[in-house]
Design a protein around this motif. Sequence first.
Motif, PDB file in Angstrom:
ATOM      1  N   CYS A  83      13.877  24.420   0.466  1.00  0.00           N
ATOM      2  CA  CYS A  83      12.961  24.482   1.624  1.00  0.00           C
ATOM      3  C   CYS A  83      12.903  25.891   2.191  1.00  0.00           C
ATOM      4  O   CYS A  83      11.821  26.383   2.548  1.00  0.00           O
ATOM      5  CB  CYS A  83      13.399  23.493   2.709  1.00  0.00           C
ATOM      6  SG  CYS A  83      13.127  21.796   2.231  1.00  0.00           S
ATOM      7  N   ILE A  86      10.793  28.046  -0.081  1.00  0.00           N
ATOM      8  CA  ILE A  86       9.349  27.799   0.092  1.00  0.00           C
ATOM      9  C   ILE A  86       8.843  28.480   1.367  1.00  0.00           C
ATOM     10  O   ILE A  86       7.842  29.208   1.344  1.00  0.00           O
ATOM     11  CB  ILE A  86       9.070  26.273   0.139  1.00  0.00           C
ATOM     12  CG1 ILE A  86       9.313  25.648  -1.228  1.00  0.00           C
ATOM     13  CG2 ILE A  86       7.634  25.994   0.582  1.00  0.00           C
ATOM     14  CD1 ILE A  86       9.274  24.135  -1.239  1.00  0.00           C
ATOM     15  N   LEU A  87       9.552  28.252   2.471  1.00  0.00           N
ATOM     16  CA  LEU A  87       9.069  28.785   3.750  1.00  0.00           C
ATOM     17  C   LEU A  87       9.136  30.317   3.795  1.00  0.00           C
ATOM     18  O   LEU A  87       8.213  30.976   4.280  1.00  0.00           O
ATOM     19  CB  LEU A  87       9.854  28.168   4.914  1.00  0.00           C
ATOM     20  CG  LEU A  87       9.661  26.650   5.070  1.00  0.00           C
ATOM     21  CD1 LEU A  87      10.540  26.096   6.170  1.00  0.00           C
ATOM     22  CD2 LEU A  87       8.204  26.300   5.351  1.00  0.00           C
ATOM     23  N   ILE A  90       6.312  31.671   1.653  1.00  0.00           N
ATOM     24  CA  ILE A  90       5.012  31.613   2.340  1.00  0.00           C
ATOM     25  C   ILE A  90       4.932  32.718   3.393  1.00  0.00           C
ATOM     26  O   ILE A  90       3.884  33.347   3.581  1.00  0.00           O
ATOM     27  CB  ILE A  90       4.805  30.211   2.967  1.00  0.00           C
ATOM     28  CG1 ILE A  90       4.579  29.189   1.853  1.00  0.00           C
ATOM     29  CG2 ILE A  90       3.621  30.202   3.919  1.00  0.00           C
ATOM     30  CD1 ILE A  90       4.531  27.755   2.320  1.00  0.00           C
ATOM     31  N   PHE A 120       9.386  24.841  -5.065  1.00  0.00           N
ATOM     32  CA  PHE A 120       8.729  23.568  -5.418  1.00  0.00           C
ATOM     33  C   PHE A 120       9.292  23.013  -6.732  1.00  0.00           C
ATOM     34  O   PHE A 120       9.497  21.796  -6.860  1.00  0.00           O
ATOM     35  CB  PHE A 120       7.212  23.753  -5.516  1.00  0.00           C
ATOM     36  CG  PHE A 120       6.519  23.483  -4.209  1.00  0.00           C
ATOM     37  CD1 PHE A 120       6.362  22.188  -3.747  1.00  0.00           C
ATOM     38  CD2 PHE A 120       6.043  24.524  -3.415  1.00  0.00           C
ATOM     39  CE1 PHE A 120       5.741  21.927  -2.531  1.00  0.00           C
ATOM     40  CE2 PHE A 120       5.428  24.278  -2.196  1.00  0.00           C
ATOM     41  CZ  PHE A 120       5.274  22.973  -1.745  1.00  0.00           C
ATOM     42  N   PHE A 151       7.522  14.107   2.670  1.00  0.00           N
ATOM     43  CA  PHE A 151       7.132  15.513   2.550  1.00  0.00           C
ATOM     44  C   PHE A 151       5.890  15.669   1.670  1.00  0.00           C
ATOM     45  O   PHE A 151       4.920  16.345   2.049  1.00  0.00           O
ATOM     46  CB  PHE A 151       8.312  16.318   1.983  1.00  0.00           C
ATOM     47  CG  PHE A 151       7.954  17.711   1.541  1.00  0.00           C
ATOM     48  CD1 PHE A 151       7.534  18.650   2.455  1.00  0.00           C
ATOM     49  CD2 PHE A 151       8.042  18.077   0.208  1.00  0.00           C
ATOM     50  CE1 PHE A 151       7.187  19.941   2.050  1.00  0.00           C
ATOM     51  CE2 PHE A 151       7.702  19.356  -0.207  1.00  0.00           C
ATOM     52  CZ  PHE A 151       7.273  20.285   0.716  1.00  0.00           C
ATOM     53  N   THR A 155       2.208  16.687   3.107  1.00  0.00           N
ATOM     54  CA  THR A 155       1.672  17.988   2.680  1.00  0.00           C
ATOM     55  C   THR A 155       0.257  17.811   2.121  1.00  0.00           C
ATOM     56  O   THR A 155      -0.653  18.572   2.455  1.00  0.00           O
ATOM     57  CB  THR A 155       2.580  18.625   1.600  1.00  0.00           C
ATOM     58  OG1 THR A 155       3.890  18.717   2.119  1.00  0.00           O
ATOM     59  CG2 THR A 155       2.103  20.006   1.201  1.00  0.00           C
ATOM     60  N   VAL A 183      -3.956  23.101  -2.976  1.00  0.00           N
ATOM     61  CA  VAL A 183      -2.607  22.701  -2.521  1.00  0.00           C
ATOM     62  C   VAL A 183      -2.559  21.184  -2.352  1.00  0.00           C
ATOM     63  O   VAL A 183      -1.599  20.523  -2.788  1.00  0.00           O
ATOM     64  CB  VAL A 183      -2.245  23.413  -1.196  1.00  0.00           C
ATOM     65  CG1 VAL A 183      -0.953  22.873  -0.620  1.00  0.00           C
ATOM     66  CG2 VAL A 183      -2.129  24.903  -1.399  1.00  0.00           C
TER      67      VAL A 183
END
Lengths: 273, 158
Positions: A83, A86-87, A90, A120, A151, A155, A183
Amino acid sequence: MNIRACSKGMDEMLVALFLFWIPVAMVPLGLWYSMSSPLKNASSRGRLFAFTGVVLICISPWTVPSSPSTAAGHLLGAIIGPCMLILLGIYLISFSGNVPVGKLPRSDRKLGVLMTGFGFIWLAGMHWWILTPQLSPNEVNHYWFVFWPTFIILTSCLASCSAVTLLMIGEQRKAESNAMFIVSGLSFSILILGLNVDGPLITADEFREHLWLAVADLAGITVGTLLSIFVFALVIYSYERSLPAPKSISPPTESELKQVSTLIASHLGGEDE
Amino acid sequence: MKESNLTFTWRMMLLAFLLPPLLILAIDITFYGSFKGIDSNVSFTRFSNATLTAYMLCSLFLLGNLFFYGESRNRPLAPLVGMFFATALGVVATVFFIGQGPMLLEDNGSVRAQAIYNVVHMFVSSGAILVAMGVALGVTFSAITSQKQRNNFELEEE
């Protein structure tokens, strides 16, 4: 999930209180303290407090093995890596683009894409490979069945909503909207794969069952949250309505009006362009 | 060249949000002829537990917020007491309904075990919701910032 009726000694409950529930409370308290305290160094102290809470939660399956709730700590330890990847990824992609402040070097964009993709893949590996969070060999952490479908479906829903919003509100945002549709489509593909392809420890039927439970969960959370906000608004409205009307003041006198007009006159005008 | 925009409606937004689960339902009906994997009793139990727990936890959070509201109002007691009773009602309702038997009791053996399970379950669900929101908002933002910088004067001229 089978939490038996509590027939444990007080000691085990106290251990769970000190090594699981107090650390759980430390996270929001630390964040709140770091954001709201005017004291010097409060920010770093609050963050350290919250971080200590997170670490204690993550190690709670070992410190409080008797409490079934600590499976959530086990899950947190398992998913915090992907996680964060990913964050952070981004974040790197966003701020290496056209932003007026806090711009990062252009090269961070590739790193961000790599980090997000790897995050991911790591999460997908928890479903279809050997990375599944397990409390004991072949016993999947039941909270993984809560986190993963919630999740993925949320998403997909939010990305789809965002894509349509960009088309409706934004000016010339078709390219961005298409990115959001992609996405949403990718998340939806993961859902469809999960509903049809078994993992080594998770069958498609199990995933399907938990997916609809996740939908029920999301609906319940929405209803409960809206209900509490409605009650909150009702309480404030009732209180404000019960207050007496504010006293009206007497109109300004001649001298007060004169003083105000002098002040306004001195601030009007400007240099000719 | 200006693209034509869709008209903004809340119905359209809601439909876009609900599109993925509706698509899955449509695919299930097409291929299996029924809503495969949905046990209405279990789903209802989960929905009810989630509603009660979300109400309870959110009310507690809002009760805390009332302190800040009170700061600008000379700390009145009435709204605080009102919200306290609303929160207490949530706690009592949760305990009462779970205590009614198998209706809201999932695989847990007692009211306390179920209540604790609900709270932990809510933390996990909230974590998933936060990460999903972070991903959706972050990707939207990065999609916007990755486009070429716009010249505002060109837009104004159009």
